[in-house]
Design an enzyme around this catalytic site. Structure first.
Site: not given
Ligand code: AMP
Ligand code: ZN
Length: 113
Positions: A92, A99
């Site tokens: 996912g 992160h």
């Molecule tokens: P993942 O699916 O583990 O890669 O999580 C990526 C996360 O980053 C998701 O929960 C998104 O909502 C979040 N996300 C993507 N772009 C941004 C952004 N510019 N600022 C804050 N969160 C973000």
């Protein structure tokens, strides 16, 4: 990394709701929260996932986990919060900069799916 959105957030080049930053890591609100509290903790150093992490990253990987407990306490969710680190598209992962999600403020369920 030039085109990495999380590197740009860490560098202050695009806006984010930052809740903590230090020399190694930045913590900010997830844009699409999946719980009343949903924070992301990123190392300032760019690497994609645990698959790319090296022995020298041991300290920052520990640091982001200690930060998770710290920001959970700041948000009043020490009694129950979840950390999630998705590694690879099949898990996912959608943003290619490692992160750690910190989620809380509601009852979590298991398995996560
Ligand atoms: P993942 O699916 O583990 O890669 O999580 C990526 C996360 O980053 C998701 O929960 C998104 O909502 C979040 N996300 C993507 N772009 C941004 C952004 N510019 N600022 C804050 N969160 C973000
Ligand atoms: Zn990056």
């Amino acid at each position: 990394m030039a085109e990495c959105i999380f590197c740009k957030i860490a560098a202050g080049q695009i806006p984010a709701r930052i809740v903590h930053q230090d020399d190694q890591a930045v913590v900010f609100e997830d844009l699409n929260p999946q719980a009343p509290v949903h924070l992301l903790i990123i190392p300032r150093k760019h690497f994609m996932s645990l698959n790319e992490a090296a022995a020298e990253d041991r300290d920052v990987l520990g640091h982001i986990h200690l930060l998770a407990a710290k920001v959970a306490a700041m948000r009043g969710i020490s009694d129950g919060f979840r950390t999630v680190l998705n590694n690879g598209a099949r898990a996912g992962q959608t943003v290619s900069h490692l992160h750690l999600h910190v989620l809380g403020g509601r009852q979590m369920t298991w398995p996560p799916g």
